[in-house]
Design an enzyme around this catalytic site. Structure first.
Site, PDB file in Angstrom:
ATOM      1  N   ASP A  95       0.751  -1.309  -0.055  1.00  0.00           N
ATOM      2  CA  ASP A  95       0.165   0.080   0.019  1.00  0.00           C
ATOM      3  C   ASP A  95       0.842   1.175  -0.120  1.00  0.00           C
ATOM      4  O   ASP A  95       1.934   1.225   0.351  1.00  0.00           O
ATOM      5  CB  ASP A  95      -0.800  -0.039   1.358  1.00  0.00           C
ATOM      6  CG  ASP A  95      -2.242   0.714   1.096  1.00  0.00           C
ATOM      7  OD1 ASP A  95      -2.203   1.445   0.049  1.00  0.00           O
ATOM      8  OD2 ASP A  95      -3.159   0.700   1.806  1.00  0.00           O
ATOM      9  N   GLU A 153     -10.134   7.251   3.940  1.00  0.00           N
ATOM     10  CA  GLU A 153      -9.160   6.674   5.111  1.00  0.00           C
ATOM     11  C   GLU A 153      -9.092   7.319   6.270  1.00  0.00           C
ATOM     12  O   GLU A 153      -9.989   7.501   6.829  1.00  0.00           O
ATOM     13  CB  GLU A 153      -7.895   6.731   4.232  1.00  0.00           C
ATOM     14  CG  GLU A 153      -7.878   5.903   2.933  1.00  0.00           C
ATOM     15  CD  GLU A 153      -6.397   5.494   2.464  1.00  0.00           C
ATOM     16  OE1 GLU A 153      -5.539   5.162   2.978  1.00  0.00           O
ATOM     17  OE2 GLU A 153      -6.548   5.873   1.275  1.00  0.00           O
TER      18      GLU A 153
END
Length: 868
Positions: free
Chosen positions: A345, A545
């Site tokens: 990621d 997020e």
């Protein structure tokens, strides 16, 4: 005052696959329910097992559903023999399109590119689809250049198409996963995957970073809406369906054929179970809970043919997943039979101890096959190349990683593919938001909405009704779509940016045409003649997020509540429509409404609500509510974990709850005790976190008498004196750079035109805490202060300190509130009980300040009235 002890007063100045795997999941879930809360994220290991230690025989033994093909393996061997070391290293690095050019892809032999949440061709998040296809061709041409003996392996382009091709103007945007979980329809999920794949292929990308298979356990997590459910069984059923929709059915010619593309199962593993719901945080689950809850989606996804798994940012018992060899290699590959490649990621490798953004051989040796190094790729390339030459990165492991990537590229036909613009769907822009696609999105939106309350059978409404619709979500497509929409955070979007979309208000308008009914939109709830019913659409503003993490679950916005109260006093029946990425505590709004709909984030098809709300002309029901909660609805705002199967399970609305028009249930008045105290409320103590203002606070740029609210990744003030620009520090865009060019102010002000009372905070020894770095300063006077309305403020001079701190590392300043309160004692020109802006930065000239955080904290031992 709303539901907690924080004193808020009005401001005086208004402002302008899968069966075998699924059987395992079901068995695991049954065990979880039997165990109850002991299987939760905070449970302790059993049988004397050491915390954070994996026993491999506890995990199911699966085999890859794709047997290796001899011809493919021989081709991989030939390529490895041909490739230089530089080419091999390039293959395992993925760069962001905002930080790499096609020529650099060619020169560094990069294996992949991505567009991050705020990356786009020409740095234009609303660029025409043709610009995306044009850039895809440029990257393809560069990567396949074989001049000078280059191997010329085609680049693959990954994108975050998490609820449709959500970066492209005009694309079909589906409900976010939390809503799709409420639909409880795997066949629908498969169709959504098929449509999303086609719309991505239109613009030349060949890989999506979806699906998210997290099982969110604490709704305070800012990515809760990316989770289908708190129930691992539902996530397991959906996992194979969405993989099959995106990639095609395994074992058929359709699999990874021209109608499909590469999917990504993410994030492995435990992202939805971190302590306190903190994004990228520490998961303290037992091994059994990690396996049975958080890994539930992966065996079905792998059985359906998933070829990419993304490593998670989070830790498990303190060990970062990007460096966890036991889980990435021994479990994922060795036990679960995964035979694709593992991608990282966003700079997640940098979190592994001993690593940085520019070097992390440890992640590769742990099992990472491809770095996602968006803006640090070049330094990482050089360091990884040196580590491969020195032996720090074993060549055998490097070859294994490259082989895994090549195997996937061969399976998806990429090595024998034509340029993006010559593929089946390329340039067919009419497919973006095509009527057939929108019809599926509308069906999904209808099925995703959950009717929580319908007292006195107010719904469905007669088609001839006179309807008033209000609330900040009524005519706001961006708000109903949420984060990951055109931009990363989903902010700055207007209705015209969704040419094939429809707001909730517009959908009602269209539905009522010719029925004799009317709908009037009002931004403030006012009306000329009394309506038959008022619909109030409200909820969370978009976020993504970590920037959506919350300290509690109180909705904390009174504006809709005040309107609902006014309508009740006027005898007007009310329908509350709540847009949110998670269940939140909205008990006061529930009490003041006759009907209440949890719409979650329905996407671009706002007309789906009209389908549900309105009777047909003959008085029959057109569409009934069928959505059922895939997350338990909280009975207080504390944000403690609340999941079906818990030993002490006391939700307000249980998992699986949802009314239909056949139900005659009356929802009684519910408690309005939120269970919060002052320190748990973000209204009074958290102003700017990870570089973003925490709602309801706004980051405002003020030059002259003009106020510009920061809504985009880059925002320039109205007269150009100051710019706010999102920047990376530890994560993507987790800070903001304030670039002042001439005299101006930066303020964190209440977005609802309210004030807060900080007297008790000041008396209790609280301080204004700033985490910042000074990038540049011309030495001009600069001040930090608090404002309490017109001609009411208190500032502390910080210009000299800023000048001295230029080029130094990050600083944390603790300025006691008492420093500002002194002015009230000395001059009376400070009202600590009426703070409208708890942080103001004023500069007379050029300065660049990078801010990560502004909030109230207890005074540190070395605090001073200024910056040290």
């Amino acid at each position: 005052m709303r539901k907690n002890s924080l004193k808020i007063a009005p401001s005086r100045k208004p402002k302008s696959r899968v069966s075998l795997a699924l059987a395992w999941v079901l068995a695991g879930y049954a065990a979880m329910v039997t165990l109850g809360h002991a299987a939760g994220s905070g449970s302790a290991p059993s049988d004397g097992q050491v915390q954070g230690q994996i026993q491999l025989n506890n995990w199911p033994q699966q085999h890859s559903p794709l047997p290796r093909d001899a011809a493919t393996e021989a081709r991989i061997t030939r390529l490895l023999q041909q490739m230089t070391l530089e080419e091999k290293v390039g293959q395992i690095i993925q760069a962001d399109i905002d930080s790499v050019t096609p020529d650099e892809v060619r020169r560094y032999h990069l294996g992949s590119v991505l567009n991050g949440g705020n990356s786009a061709p020409n740095q234009d998040n609303r660029a025409h689809p043709r610009e995306w296809l044009k850039l895809a061709d440029a990257f393809w041409a560069a990567s396949t250049d074989r001049q000078g003996g280059r191997t010329g392996i085609p680049v693959m382009w990954g994108t975050d198409a998490v609820h449709g091709q959500s970066k492209i103007v005009g694309a079909t945007l589906f409900p976010h996963n939390i809503g799709l979980g409420a639909a409880n329809d795997p066949a629908l999920i498969r169709r959504i995957g098929e449509i999303t794949a086609k719309e991505i292929l239109v613009t030349g990308q060949d890989w999506t970073f979806a699906p998210t298979l997290a099982v969110a356990r604490n709704d305070r997590w800012g990515r809760s809406y990316e989770s289908y459910s708190e129930n691992p069984e539902l996530v397991g059923r959906y996992a194979g369906a969405i993989i099959e929709g995106l990639q095609g059915k395994l074992g058929t010619p359709d699999y990874l054929g021209p109608d499909h593309l590469l999917a990504t199962a993410k994030h492995f593993v435990g992202d939805g179970g971190t302590a306190d719901g903190i994004d990228t945080g520490n998961n303290l689950s037992s091994e059994a809970a990690l396996r049975d809850i958080h890994a539930a989606g992966y065996p079905p996804a792998i059985a359906a043919g998933a070829q990419v798994v993304m490593a998670s940012f989070n830790s498990w018992h303190g060990q970062k997943m990007h460096g966890n060899k036991t889980l990435l290699t021994d479990v994922l590959v060795g036990r679960l039979g995964f035979d694709g490649f593992v991608v990282g990621d966003w700079n997640g490798h940098a979190l592994v101890p001993g690593c940085s953004e520019n070097q992390c051989a440890a992640a590769v040796t742990a099992g990472l096959d491809m770095f996602m190094a968006p803006n640090t790729w070049k330094g990482l390339y050089e360091t990884t190349l040196a580590q491969a030459r020195s032996g720090e990165l074993p060549l055998a492991r490097l070859d294994e990683a490259v082989s895994r990537i090549l195997r996937v590229k061969i399976r998806m036909g990429l090595l024998d593919q034509v340029p993006p613009s010559q593929r089946k769907y390329a340039g067919k822009y009419e497919l973006l938001g095509a009527p057939a696609h929108r019809a599926v999105a509308r069906e999904a939106a209808r099925k995703s909405m959950v009717l929580l309350k319908n007292n006195r059978a107010l719904l469905p409404l007669k088609p001839g009704s006179k309807i008033l619709i209000t609330g900040d979500g009524a005519d706001n497509i961006g708000k109903q779509c949420g984060g990951w929409t055109l931009t990363w955070q989903g902010l700055g979007n207007r209705n015209e940016h969704f040419p094939h979309g429809e707001s909730i208000y517009q959908g009602l308008q269209h539905a009522l045409i010719g029925s004799g009914g009317t709908v009037q939109w009002s931004d403030d709830g006012s009306y000329d003649s009394k309506p038959d019913v008022a619909i109030v659409v409200f909820g969370e503003d978009p976020y993504a997020e970590f920037q959506g993490d919350r300290p509690h679950l109180d909705f904390s916005d009174d504006s809709a509540l005040q309107m609902l109260k006014r309508f009740r006093q006027a005898g007007i029946p009310t329908v509350a429509v709540f847009l949110s990425g998670r269940p939140l505590w909205v008990n006061p709004e529930l009490n003041q409404s006759d009907a209440f709909i949890a719409a979650f984030l329905p996407g671009t098809e706002g007309g789906a609500l009209a389908d549900l709300l309105l009777q047909k002309p003959d008085g029959s029901v057109g569409y009934d509510f069928s959505g059922k909660l895939s997350f338990s609805w909280p009975n207080d705002a504390t944000g403690r974990e609340l999941n079906v199967g818990d030993a002490d399970y006391q939700p307000l609305f249980a998992y699986g709850y949802g009314l239909s028009y056949q139900d005659k249930r009356t929802v009684a008045t519910v408690s309005e005790n939120a269970g919060l105290n002052l320190t748990s409320n973000d209204n009074g103590s958290r102003y700017l976190i990870a570089g973003k203002a925490v709602a309801p606070w706004q980051l405002q740029l003020i030059d002259g008498d003009k106020i510009t609210v920061v809504e985009n990744a880059t925002q320039v003030s109205s007269l150009g004196a100051v710019t706010a620009r999102a920047a990376d520090r530890k994560q993507q865009e987790d800070t903001v750079i304030i670039d002042v060019r001439s005299k101006s102010l930066i303020a964190l002000s209440h977005g609802q035109d309210r004030s807060i009372d900080l007297v008790e905070n000041s008396n209790a020894g609280m301080a204004l805490e700033l985490e910042y770095r000074v990038l540049a300063s011309a030495g001009q006077p600069a001040r930090i202060g608090l404002a309490c309305g017109t001609s009411c403020s208190r500032f502390i001079e910080v210009g000299p300190a800023l000048k001295q701190q230029v080029g130094t590392d990050w600083h944390t300043a603790s300025i006691p509130l008492a420093c500002f309160a002194k002015a009230q004692q000395e001059t009376g020109n400070m009202k600590m009980n009426h703070i409208t802006s708890p942080f103001v930065f004023a500069s007379d000239g050029a300065v660049q300040l990078q801010l990560a955080r502004v909030q109230l904290k207890p005074v540190s031992a070395d605090a001073v009235c200024g910056l040290k």
